[in-house]
Design an enzyme around this catalytic site. Sequence first.
Site, PDB file in Angstrom:
ATOM      1  N   HIS A 292       0.799  -1.381  -0.173  1.00 17.93           N
ATOM      2  CA  HIS A 292      -0.128  -0.299   0.373  1.00 17.93           C
ATOM      3  C   HIS A 292       0.874   0.960  -0.074  1.00 17.93           C
ATOM      4  CE1 HIS A 292      -3.452   2.801   0.544  1.00 17.93           C
ATOM      5  NE2 HIS A 292      -3.637   2.724   1.934  1.00 17.93           N
ATOM      6  N   HIS A 331      -2.158   0.384 -12.154  1.00 18.96           N
ATOM      7  CA  HIS A 331      -3.498   0.355 -10.737  1.00 18.96           C
ATOM      8  C   HIS A 331      -4.293  -0.758 -11.549  1.00 18.96           C
ATOM      9  CE1 HIS A 331      -5.280   2.814  -7.952  1.00 18.96           C
ATOM     10  NE2 HIS A 331      -4.576   3.371  -7.511  1.00 18.96           N
ATOM     11  N   ASP A 387       2.874   7.192  -8.031  1.00 25.10           N
ATOM     12  CA  ASP A 387       3.944   6.674  -7.587  1.00 25.10           C
ATOM     13  C   ASP A 387       5.137   6.172  -7.778  1.00 25.10           C
ATOM     14  OD1 ASP A 387       2.160   5.471  -4.502  1.00 25.10           O
ATOM     15  OD2 ASP A 387       1.306   3.645  -5.322  1.00 25.10           O
TER      16      ASP A 387
END
Length: 480
Positions: A292, A331, A387
């Site tokens: 996460h 994702h 990210d």
Amino acid sequence: MVATKAPPQNSLTVIDNRTGKQINIPITHNSIPATAFKQLKAPKQPGERDEDDHANGIRVFDPAFLNTAAISSKITYIDGEKGFLMHRGYPIEQLAEKSTFLETAYLLIYGELPSPFQAKLWEFEVMHHTFLAEDLMKIISAMRYDSHPMSVFISAFAAMGAFAPEANPALQGRNLYIEDKATMNKNIIRIIGKAATVAAASMRVRMNRPFIAPRSDMSYTENMLYMMDAMSEGENYRPDKRLAKALDVLFILHADHEMNCSTAAMTHVGSSMVDPYSAISAAAAALYGPLHGGANEAVIRMIERIGKVENIPQFLEDVKSKKELLFGFGHRVYRNTDPRSKIIREVADTVFEVLGREPLIEVAIELKEAALRDDFFVKRKLFPNVDYWSGLIYKAMGFPLDFFPILFAVPRVAGWLAHWKQSLDAGNVKIWRPRQVYVGEGRRDYVEMKDREERVVRDPKGGVTELPHYQSKRRMAAKL
């Protein structure tokens, strides 16, 4: 012959082939209530088990919540196919360009952009609830210098609840936050204000430096940078406003992302009516996990391992053959593009202009281009996500890799609190209690120790094997 009434058009008809029973389930907002399936009951068939619980009807089995909506929400909407994200109706691109983190936090929590008066009041209150109790600072300072910053963050919030007994439903009554919205607002403000201070303190512990008191005359992110970086200059030190603004935009991008792992943890734990400090600690623990909050850290480690542009083709081949993992691409929700990644590229340009170009950026850009040219990755809809770029920005700003999850957690506190407040404001709060499908042993009788056969355990998965002991052979011999 009696004519059968046609089921409503906006419904789902389910026929249980075991019994022939038919039920019509209403469809609302393109969803159906899972409890409707409890109507489908059938006698146990040969070969089935009592533990399959036929008496209570069909259960919906959905490991990892791949297609389960646990709440209805007005906070965040994601269109994964189109790559679209909005908070309370406002597209993320507009918020990143025109808003601030604190304003976006207000929007998430209260549903509307603040009026001029409310904006000033909100910022004043948050920035004047940034100090930590002296005894809490002692707890944080007692942490080891090499503690992971998220361990400090989680522990600090768990302890923080002990300093606010008036905010604890276990002491003040279970309906405290349902009936007393002023207390709810006060503790929302406290938590957001103190999150940046805890984050900065976790950095100071790492550097073995004294804690710096927060400033109320700075912006939220400027104050956080000040508390982390100020030294002998004291109040004369001011972080670069361009970097503070860049961090503010990143905080907007990370403030909420619908019902993800940590937000689900916040809502799940909050459903027990526990105090919000404990629930924040639980949510932060969920974010701490490498699947996460650790994704952007994994991106940097991956790019460092690649090292040079010329190593990229072999790396991608190793990814295809499952010898390597590709972090920062794709994702679980977005299928074509992450709308935050374009914004974050612009933030990266600003940061590199101030601090110089991050040496790994050439490898990162070429890795992105090479993956997007390769049908293997294109067909699987693997594209750079938020990210991928945020890790490079944080590294360029000089943050240690293990501090990256903190920079995710601080802004996400706003989203956690928004979902917590929404669930309590709905009233009639029910504790989250998922079902399970039991596949273990059937009923069996206890066997006395003297009657048990010896069972050799060779695999630690099946029992306790001999553990390594960090004691001298001399001591171990004495114990024997």
